[in-house]
Design an enzyme around this catalytic site. Structure first.
Site, PDB file in Angstrom:
ATOM      1  N   CYS A   1      -3.687   5.110   7.071  1.00 23.45           N
ATOM      2  CA  CYS A   1      -3.080   5.899   5.997  1.00 23.45           C
ATOM      3  C   CYS A   1      -3.612   7.327   5.975  1.00 23.45           C
ATOM      4  CB  CYS A   1      -3.315   5.220   4.652  1.00 23.45           C
ATOM      5  SG  CYS A   1      -2.336   3.724   4.433  1.00 23.45           S
TER       6      CYS A   1
ATOM      7  N   ARG B   1       1.678   7.051  -6.220  1.00 18.59           N
ATOM      8  CA  ARG B   1       1.477   5.666  -5.828  1.00 18.59           C
ATOM      9  C   ARG B   1       1.941   4.732  -6.931  1.00 18.59           C
ATOM     10  NH1 ARG B   1      -3.864   3.833  -4.371  1.00 18.59           N
ATOM     11  NH2 ARG B   1      -2.627   1.996  -3.818  1.00 18.59           N
TER      12      ARG B   1
ATOM     13  N   ARG C   1       7.224   4.125  -9.836  1.00 23.96           N
ATOM     14  CA  ARG C   1       7.596   5.434  -9.277  1.00 23.96           C
ATOM     15  C   ARG C   1       8.931   5.911  -9.839  1.00 23.96           C
ATOM     16  NH1 ARG C   1       5.566   5.246  -2.943  1.00 23.96           N
ATOM     17  NH2 ARG C   1       4.031   3.587  -3.213  1.00 23.96           N
TER      18      ARG C   1
ATOM     19  N   ARG D   1       3.028  10.802   6.081  1.00 25.43           N
ATOM     20  CA  ARG D   1       4.163  10.991   6.994  1.00 25.43           C
ATOM     21  C   ARG D   1       5.351  11.613   6.259  1.00 25.43           C
ATOM     22  NH1 ARG D   1       8.824   8.228   7.489  1.00 25.43           N
ATOM     23  NH2 ARG D   1       8.021   6.743   5.966  1.00 25.43           N
ATOM     24  N   ARG D   2       5.706  11.039   5.117  1.00 24.29           N
ATOM     25  CA  ARG D   2       6.843  11.577   4.364  1.00 24.29           C
ATOM     26  C   ARG D   2       6.564  12.996   3.896  1.00 24.29           C
ATOM     27  NH1 ARG D   2       7.446   5.874   1.292  1.00 24.29           N
ATOM     28  NH2 ARG D   2       8.912   4.874   2.740  1.00 24.29           N
TER      29      ARG D   2
ATOM     30  N   LYS E   1       4.427  -2.492   7.762  1.00 24.30           N
ATOM     31  CA  LYS E   1       3.848  -1.144   7.739  1.00 24.30           C
ATOM     32  C   LYS E   1       2.563  -1.070   6.915  1.00 24.30           C
ATOM     33  CE  LYS E   1       6.341   1.077   3.920  1.00 24.30           C
ATOM     34  NZ  LYS E   1       7.135   2.256   3.534  1.00 24.30           N
ATOM     35  N   ASP E   2       2.270  -2.130   6.141  1.00 27.04           N
ATOM     36  CA  ASP E   2       1.014  -2.179   5.384  1.00 27.04           C
ATOM     37  C   ASP E   2      -0.140  -2.754   6.198  1.00 27.04           C
ATOM     38  OD1 ASP E   2       2.241  -1.143   3.139  1.00 27.04           O
ATOM     39  OD2 ASP E   2       2.612  -3.111   2.232  1.00 27.04           O
TER      40      ASP E   2
END
Length: 309
Positions: free
Chosen positions: A244, A151, A157, A133-134, A85-86
């Site tokens: 992104c 981030r 986090r 998205r989240r 996904k990166d």
């Protein structure tokens, strides 16, 4: 015969190192080679260094991989290990994704401080996430929630959450499982209500096109089911010019040689969504993803995409 150790490129976070080490162990087993046959080379990427700005403002997904790809191109690395996904939808010339490891659980999770579930969060609770998205999906469920940029590595986090900087955060279950801290999740978000990012939960290997020796080395690690699903998801992302900067969700499953794909695009607050579900033959995975992306692009119209640049 290889006389020097194969050089495996990776970012330096705990999760990235676990993933690179997993690749090394699988290659040792597949080829009956000692640990010394592989050297893990750690590189810092711009995305790792600039954690106080949204990726959408500093260059997008390519910043997770740029330094690694430069070393692949100049031959300093033999291959690199990434989270799918990166990966940008367009790779540098001469490079390709040469293998996909078997996918881990692709779902997202809530890690709550103020409450354990999305529905139990207090009104106007503050959610930390770096993912558009989240952000869009959680605000679609709870429009009252506030979102702030969040981030950094997983441990960073979680510490911010423990310090009370936010009321909850959203992370990928796959990463927590690889770190063996999945018990931190207070709610697992099901795919049908919280659609993952394209590629979520999957690890890929990137290498040079045309290097048959490296291709043969890596080939035993490739999982055909994961590869088929990722081809569909990345084709969907590519058709939407995803980065992104864009709230895009998409997930493919392979069942009895049929691809079952769900995709959606949202605006930033989740108040507007376009979605599609498609089933087709596994051999048509790329076309299915591409057509799904083009369908949503046509449904949404040009005005929907004017801020996606």
């Amino acid at each position: 015969m290889q006389t020097k150790p194969y050089k495996i490129g990776t970012r330096g976070g705990a999760l990235a190192l676990i993933q690179a080490e997993d690749v090394r162990k699988k290659l040792m087993l597949a080829h009956d080679l000692p640990e010394s046959a592989f050297e893990i080379v750690i590189l810092s990427t711009k995305a790792d260094r600039m954690t106080n700005q949204p990726l959408s403002e500093i260059g997008g997904k390519g910043l997770f991989t740029l330094e690694l790809e430069e070393k692949l191109i100049d031959g300093s690395l033999d291959f690199a290990v990434h989270c799918v996904k990166d990966m940008a939808t367009k790779l540098p010339e001469g490079l390709y994704l040469s293998a996909y490891l078997e996918r881990e659980d692709p779902r997202d999770v809530l890690i709550g401080g103020a409450a354990n579930t999305i529905s139990e969060l207090p009104e106007n609770a503050l959610i930390g996430t770096s993912s558009l998205r989240r952000q869009a999906l959680i605000r679609r469920i709870r429009p009252d929630l506030r979102v702030t940029l969040f981030r950094g590595l997983v441990g960073t986090r979680l510490q911010k959450l423990a310090d009370g900087e936010v009321d909850a955060t959203l992370l990928a279950l796959a990463g927590l499982k690889r770190l063996k801290i999945e018990d931190k999740a207070t709610e697992i978000l099901e795919i049908d209500t919280f659609l993952p990012a394209p590629g979520q939960g999957a690890i890929c290997i990137e290498s040079k096109i045309g290097n048959s020796h490296i291709d043969e080395l890596i080939a035993p690690l490739n999982d055909p089911t994961t590869e088929t699903c990722i081809l569909c998801e990345r084709a969907f992302l590519r058709a939407l010019d995803g980065s992104c900067r864009t709230p895009i969700a998409g997930h493919a499953q392979l069942i009895d040689q049929k691809i079952h794909f769900s995709g959606k695009i949202l605006n930033d607050d989740g108040s507007l969504v376009y979605e599609t579900q498609v089933t087709g033959n596994a051999n048509d995975a790329d076309t299915i993803g591409k057509d799904a992306g083009e369908t949503l692009r046509a449904q949404a119209g040009d005005d929907f995409f004017k801020d996606w640049t």
